[in-house]
Design a protein around this motif. Structure first.
Motif, mmCIF file in Angstrom:
data_model
loop_
_atom_site.group_PDB
_atom_site.id
_atom_site.type_symbol
_atom_site.label_atom_id
_atom_site.label_comp_id
_atom_site.label_asym_id
_atom_site.label_seq_id
_atom_site.Cartn_x
_atom_site.Cartn_y
_atom_site.Cartn_z
ATOM 1 N N ALA A 1 0.727 -1.161 0.245
ATOM 2 C CA ALA A 1 0.101 0.176 0.016
ATOM 3 C C ALA A 1 0.637 1.453 0.087
ATOM 4 C CB ALA A 1 -0.813 -0.192 1.202
ATOM 5 N N THR A 2 0.353 1.834 -0.640
ATOM 6 C CA THR A 2 0.998 3.169 -0.891
ATOM 7 C C THR A 2 0.445 4.559 -0.649
ATOM 8 O OG1 THR A 2 0.627 4.469 -2.800
ATOM 9 C CG2 THR A 2 2.698 3.120 -2.685
ATOM 10 N N VAL A 3 -0.595 4.913 0.230
ATOM 11 C CA VAL A 3 -1.445 5.589 1.488
ATOM 12 C C VAL A 3 -2.863 4.886 2.257
ATOM 13 C CG1 VAL A 3 -3.210 5.050 -0.997
ATOM 14 C CG2 VAL A 3 -3.637 7.810 -0.005
ATOM 15 N N SER A 4 -3.165 5.770 2.919
ATOM 16 C CA SER A 4 -3.941 5.823 3.905
ATOM 17 C C SER A 4 -4.782 7.232 4.109
ATOM 18 C CB SER A 4 -2.884 4.900 4.561
ATOM 19 O OG SER A 4 -2.102 5.919 5.702
ATOM 20 N N PRO A 5 -5.727 7.360 4.631
ATOM 21 C CA PRO A 5 -6.769 7.661 5.454
ATOM 22 C C PRO A 5 -5.592 9.438 6.289
ATOM 23 C CG PRO A 5 -8.383 5.947 5.203
ATOM 24 C CD PRO A 5 -6.392 5.370 4.839
ATOM 25 N N ALA A 6 -6.026 10.227 6.181
ATOM 26 C CA ALA A 6 -5.582 11.566 6.883
ATOM 27 C C ALA A 6 -5.753 10.719 8.809
ATOM 28 C CB ALA A 6 -6.031 12.600 6.608
ATOM 29 N N SER A 7 -6.543 10.216 8.885
ATOM 30 C CA SER A 7 -6.707 9.640 10.503
ATOM 31 C C SER A 7 -6.363 8.649 10.930
ATOM 32 C CB SER A 7 -8.974 9.402 10.376
ATOM 33 O OG SER A 7 -8.560 8.116 9.279
ATOM 34 N N VAL A 8 -5.455 7.624 9.852
ATOM 35 C CA VAL A 8 -4.066 6.620 10.340
ATOM 36 C C VAL A 8 -3.054 7.364 11.063
ATOM 37 C CG1 VAL A 8 -3.112 4.480 9.456
ATOM 38 C CG2 VAL A 8 -5.176 5.110 7.915
ATOM 39 N N LEU A 9 -2.974 6.437 12.378
ATOM 40 C CA LEU A 9 -1.365 7.528 12.536
ATOM 41 C C LEU A 9 -0.402 6.727 12.584
ATOM 42 C CD1 LEU A 9 -3.394 9.151 15.592
ATOM 43 C CD2 LEU A 9 -2.401 10.349 13.292
ATOM 44 N N SER A 10 0.810 6.670 12.892
ATOM 45 C CA SER A 10 1.123 5.302 13.471
ATOM 46 C C SER A 10 1.752 5.334 14.641
ATOM 47 C CB SER A 10 2.995 6.156 13.000
ATOM 48 O OG SER A 10 3.105 7.196 14.536
ATOM 49 N N THR A 11 1.009 6.143 15.715
ATOM 50 C CA THR A 11 0.831 4.708 16.283
ATOM 51 C C THR A 11 -0.771 3.496 16.784
ATOM 52 O OG1 THR A 11 -0.438 6.778 17.568
ATOM 53 C CG2 THR A 11 2.341 6.714 17.932
ATOM 54 N N ASP A 12 -1.234 3.668 16.070
ATOM 55 C CA ASP A 12 -1.934 2.922 15.809
ATOM 56 C C ASP A 12 -1.995 1.725 16.341
ATOM 57 O OD1 ASP A 12 -4.125 4.992 15.246
ATOM 58 O OD2 ASP A 12 -4.370 4.720 13.191
ATOM 59 N N TYR A 13 -2.820 1.083 17.237
ATOM 60 C CA TYR A 13 -3.104 -0.126 17.614
ATOM 61 C C TYR A 13 -3.465 -1.476 16.693
ATOM 62 C CZ TYR A 13 -0.177 0.593 21.415
ATOM 63 O OH TYR A 13 1.069 0.431 22.625
ATOM 64 N N VAL A 14 -5.375 -0.509 16.227
ATOM 65 C CA VAL A 14 -6.079 -1.623 15.369
ATOM 66 C C VAL A 14 -6.369 -0.181 13.948
ATOM 67 C CG1 VAL A 14 -7.329 -1.251 16.782
ATOM 68 C CG2 VAL A 14 -7.681 -3.114 14.499
ATOM 69 N N ASP A 15 -6.071 -0.973 13.033
ATOM 70 C CA ASP A 15 -7.523 -0.480 11.590
ATOM 71 C C ASP A 15 -8.284 -1.234 10.781
ATOM 72 O OD1 ASP A 15 -6.393 3.038 12.305
ATOM 73 O OD2 ASP A 15 -4.185 2.252 12.099
ATOM 74 N N ALA B 1 -9.073 -3.104 7.963
ATOM 75 C CA ALA B 1 -8.141 -3.550 6.541
ATOM 76 C C ALA B 1 -9.482 -3.194 5.085
ATOM 77 C CB ALA B 1 -8.495 -5.265 6.135
ATOM 78 N N THR B 2 -10.194 -2.045 5.417
ATOM 79 C CA THR B 2 -11.202 -1.226 4.229
ATOM 80 C C THR B 2 -10.928 -0.228 4.063
ATOM 81 O OG1 THR B 2 -12.729 -1.590 6.338
ATOM 82 C CG2 THR B 2 -12.885 -3.460 4.371
ATOM 83 N N MET B 3 -9.399 0.733 5.436
ATOM 84 C CA MET B 3 -9.347 2.190 4.941
ATOM 85 C C MET B 3 -9.184 1.776 4.097
ATOM 86 S SD MET B 3 -5.578 2.017 5.754
ATOM 87 C CE MET B 3 -5.023 1.097 7.624
ATOM 88 N N ASN B 4 -8.399 1.561 2.811
ATOM 89 C CA ASN B 4 -8.552 2.204 1.079
ATOM 90 C C ASN B 4 -10.413 2.084 0.209
ATOM 91 O OD1 ASN B 4 -6.683 3.695 1.865
ATOM 92 N ND2 ASN B 4 -4.710 1.660 0.925
#
Length: 938
Positions: free
Chosen positions: A224-238, A240-243
């Protein structure tokens, strides 16, 4: 021992027997509802390749505790399972593979508050009957039903998928391992478990048993080369349908979590070909399109249950900073994935890895976090649950880089080890090794490495002590990243994967167990930096009791052809162990598994010590194979010690006395006998105890012998006390002293031993010789010769059928404890040198009142003899080569097969001579041998 005349020129002692090696203890649960089904599948022969388990994805969502019916559902052979369908008396293993809940909020509390619920719980049940695909079962729970409840359900917003499977477990009497033996791999529904039930001896064969990589799958690599702005490097869970709704076409940023007891993510990595189990091939990523398999989402660094977390990314918007995935767990913790590539963010960059720690940053926040790798899973092994090793999390990947032989799937997490469950009686042969290890994911180049798979679970139990097994349930190493030949700059390090945690080994006898955690991966060629990745920790290994295994008893616990509370007495060893510490060269014995009171095939044979004979005993026979003995008396009467097995299970918990009665030979005079406990450690007569003990049966002396009489009578008794429904197993000795009188060499003196609880009884006997030559004859049908669909006639074969026979012959003389036999030639009788001729006229042999057909009694007689082409040599007789032979060279076969119903074997040529072990005199030293031949029928 049954006798019959084989030919006018040769009288031999003959019996037909089926040897049962290592008769085992029977131990049944107190509820006493089970019917012993030991050895339902017969002798297993040689076991190699994919195992004989059949796997079922159940048809119902919930099996409630207490249930007495089980809907099998769909048989799943996709992972390499067997196709056998359960029938009455079969054994099933029901096991909950995935279950439980955990905290799935996007915070550092992710994965806490975990309950593994029923994950790893299992039990064995017996099939009472089958109606279609529904089994009526007998279990160890209330009313003879299930002990546990089992659940299958799809993933939801609050829990991952719950799965259980039903496995048919083959029940063999004996089996031999060969080369490799594997489980079917876990495919998300069934597999991952290799289960064996061996009622008697398992010949280890120096083989390997593998469930390496058969366990929970790793997180599948996604680019993947993109993710929504709401996604942070410190996330523990996101999610699979973010994109996008379809992760297969619009993969999410950050790495996928591994698969484990709490569920299955949408991307999983595993193998489909385990032809070489230590290095499986056929890697594949399963890409689902249904969304998230874990509550809260399938990606980012949180570790659910025993699955490693996926690699998060310091720069989520482009997913280009690539941390490593966390290691899976089981008995030990998984290690954390390594740090991100540091040069892409000025506020984060530290070109010296030694300073790349939280203490060197003014703030630890979304842009300043030195530790973003996937979290290693926490250990989950508890009690003796059967849990597969958790899969490693995938590393973060944006370049689709690969540094592996497949050129694909770089950054994927490793697979966990599967489960090995063995219930055996004892072992023989060369030591075997069990592997239930995790595997390492496939390596990327300039992207994050996946976490290592955790070691699986191995459970081995027996009511007896066993040896010869080494177990490896190690976690796998994390995957290295940025580790190609030219990757030598520390400024471009990427996150390696964390090591997988060690597995769990539970055994009722000590085994050599290695449950080490896997090493962390590395980055930068020539420097091999851990770069924040950590190793998995060691798993667990402990001794357990065979009685702690839930549900139906194993074959080893109930292997006996007797009724529930019939006593068994018989030979101490099922095979001739001449020359070993157990019995010495002076003993042989046989039992055929049928232990009725009139079973004359259960016997132990020994010979007298002739060293103190007042005259030198000789063989006065003038024809080879014919033995006549001279008379002699004893200057000092020898003591003849013979070892026996005894087994008994009481019909209630009340104290039950079982009386063992031994009667000495009646001729030529007044022999005496006494019964002795076995207090030795290696089974030799020197350590036996024959003192008198007037103890009586009380509740406090369960599983003990009481009175042992001194050797002053021709009949004596000993009482065994049982107050348990668990089958008891003891060893004892009969000790005989011949009276004054004239004895004859090559004569047999019989002594009977009976055990009785007043209602049930069993009898065996001892055969005492001054030199003897037993011949054991066994037969097997190679092919019945019948066309397809035609039932064999009463004779057992159609014309053209092939029967293979084996004759075993030996001259067993005075042996154990006398030292170098060549120095006591007068004590060791040899048959007359010459030609040993064995003939068969086709008459039946009777065993326990039932006729066992010999050669000519099949159909209309013999059509031909299977012999070597020139009727002079010999070769090995087999099912495919219709030639036969002998272990003694120069044996020939004669007989007009088309006109006669008899055959003759001339063994060993004109100078053949049967002599005792170690006897050096004479031209030949043929102390034992076999003749094997096959015949077709008209």
């Amino acid at each position: 021992m049954k006798r019959r005349l084989l030919a006018a020129a040769l009288a031999i002692a003959q019996f037909v027997s089926v040897l049962v090696v290592g008769e085992a203890i029977t131990a049944l649960p107190a509820l006493a509802a089970f019917t012993c089904t030991a050895g339902q599948d017969g002798a297993g022969g040689t076991l190699s390749g994919t195992n004989a388990n059949s796997y079922y994805q159940p048809a119902v969502g919930t099996l409630a505790a207490g249930s007495t019916t089980v809907a099998l559902g769909t048989q799943d052979t996709g992972g390499g399972g067997g196709t056998a369908v359960p029938v009455a008396n079969d054994e099933l293993l029901i096991i909950q593979m995935q279950d439980g809940t955990f905290t799935y909020t996007n915070s550092s509390s992710y994965g806490t508050g975990a309950s593994i619920a029923n994950a790893g719980l299992y039990e064995y049940v017996q099939v009472v009957s089958m109606a279609g695909s529904t089994a009526t079962i007998l279990g160890g729970g209330t009313g003879g039903g299930l002990i546990n409840s089992y659940t299958r359900s799809a993933a939801s917003g609050t829990h991952g998928q719950q799965t259980y499977q039903i496995i048919r477990v083959p029940q063999y009497t004996t089996a031999t391992l060969s080369s490799t033996y594997t489980a079917a791999y876990w495919d998300g529904k069934t597999g991952g478990v290799a289960a064996l039930d061996i009622a008697s001896t398992l010949n280890l064969g120096g083989a390997n048993i593998y469930t390496t990589g058969d366990g929970f799958r790793g997180g599948g690599a996604n680019v993947a080369t993109v993710s929504p702005a709401s996604v942070l490097s410190t996330d523990y869970v996101d999610s699979a349908t973010m994109n996008g709704a379809n992760p297969a076409t619009n993969p999410p940023a950050m790495g996928f979590k591994g698969e484990g007891i709490f569920g299955t993510p949408d991307y999983t990595f595993g193998y489909t070909n385990f032809a070489a189990p230590s290095a499986p091939v056929g890697p594949t990523i399963v890409k689902a399109t249904s969304g998230n398999g874990y509550p809260g989402g399938d990606v980012a660094m949180g570790a659910p249950g025993n699955a490693g977390g996926g690699g998060s990314d310091m720069n989520p918007s482009t997913n280009d900073s690539n941390t490593g995935g966390g290691g899976g767990s089981n008995g030990g913790d998984g290690g954390n994935g390594g740090w991100p590539w540091s040069t892409s963010e000025p506020n984060y960059a530290k070109t010296n890895p030694a300073t790349h720690t939280a203490a060197n940053y003014g703030a630890v926040d979304a842009n300043h976090n030195p530790d973003l790798g996937g979290r290693g899973a926490s250990a989950v092994a508890t009690g003796i649950r059967a849990i597969m090793g958790g899969g490693g999390g995938a590393g973060s990947n944006n370049n689709a880089s690969n540094n592996n032989t497949y050129g694909n799937y770089g950054s994927s997490g490793g697979t966990g080890g599967g489960i090995v469950m063995m219930r055996i009686a004892d072992t023989s042969g060369s030591a075997a090794t069990i592997f239930a290890e995790g595997t390492t994911g496939l390596a990327p180049d300039n992207d994050g490495g996946g976490g290592g798979g955790a070691g699986g679970t191995v459970i081995i139990t027996s009511p007896n002590a066993f040896t010869g097994l080494t177990v490896y349930a190690r976690g796998a190493a994390g995957t290295s990243a940025y580790f190609a030949a030219g990757d030598t700059s520390t400024t471009t390090a990427h996150g390696p994967g964390g090591g997988g945690g060690g597995g769990a080994v539970y055994s009722s006898s000590s085994v050599s167990a290695n449950t080490n955690g896997g090493q962390n991966g590395a980055t930068v060629t020539g420097v091999a930096l851990a770069y924040g990745s950590t190793s998995g920790t060691s798993g667990t290994s402990s001794l357990i009791s065979y009685s702690s295994i839930p549900g139906a008893p194993s074959g080893a616990e109930c292997y006996s052809s007797t009724s529930a509370n019939t006593p068994y007495i018989g030979p101490y060893a099922a095979t001739d162990t001449g020359g070993t510490a157990n019995l010495g060269a002076d003993y042989t014995g046989s039992y055929d598994g049928s232990v009725s009171a009139t079973n004359n095939n259960d016997f132990t044979a020994a010979s007298m010590d002739l060293a103190s004979a007042s005259a030198t005993p000789t063989n006065t026979g003038t024809v080879a194979g014919i033995w006549f003995g001279s008379s002699f008396t004893f200057a000092t009467a020898p003591t003849i010690n013979i070892q026996h097995e005894f087994e008994y299970r009481a019909s209630s918990t009340a104290v039950t006395p079982v009386t063992i009665t031994a009667t000495a030979p009646q001729l030529p005079g007044s022999w005496t006998v006494r019964l002795c406990q076995d207090t030795s450690t290696n089974g030799v007569p020197a350590a036996i105890s024959c003192s008198t003990n007037a103890q009586t049966c009380t509740s406090g002396n369960d599983n003990t012998f009481t009175t042992r009489n001194v050797a002053s009578t021709s009949t004596t008794t000993m009482v065994f006390c049982s107050a348990s429904r668990t089958r008891r197993h003891r060893v004892f000795w009969t000790q005989y002293t011949p009276s004054a009188g004239s004895y004859t060499t090559f004569q047999r003196y019989d002594a009977a031993i009976t055990a009785s609880d007043g209602a049930q009884s069993n009898t065996t006997h001892d055969e005492i010789y001054a030199g003897f030559v037993p011949i054991t004859k066994t037969s097997a049908v190679v092919t019945n010769g019948c066309p397809s669909g035609v039932t064999p006639p009463t004779g057992g074969l159609c014309p053209g059928g092939v029967v293979r026979y084996t004759l075993d012959f030996r001259n067993i003389m005075v042996g154990a404890g006398l030292g170098d036999e060549s120095q006591l030639l007068s004590a060791f009788l040899a048959t007359k040198a010459g030609t040993l001729v064995i003939s068969d006229n086709g008459a039946a042999t009777f065993t326990n009142g039932a006729a066992t057909n010999n050669t000519a009694t099949y159909s209309n007689g013999l059509a031909s003899l299977m012999i070597s082409a020139n009727n002079a040599g010999y070769t090995t007789c087999s099912a495919t080569a219709n030639t036969c032979g002998t272990s003694i060279a120069n044996t020939t076969y004669t007989g007009n097969a088309l006109l006669s119903t008899s055959w003759t074997a001339t063994v060993g040529g004109t100078l053949f001579q049967l002599t005792p072990t170690g006897y050096t005199a004479g031209t030949h030293n043929d102390d034992q041998g076999t003749v094997t031949f096959a015949e077709t029928v008209k």
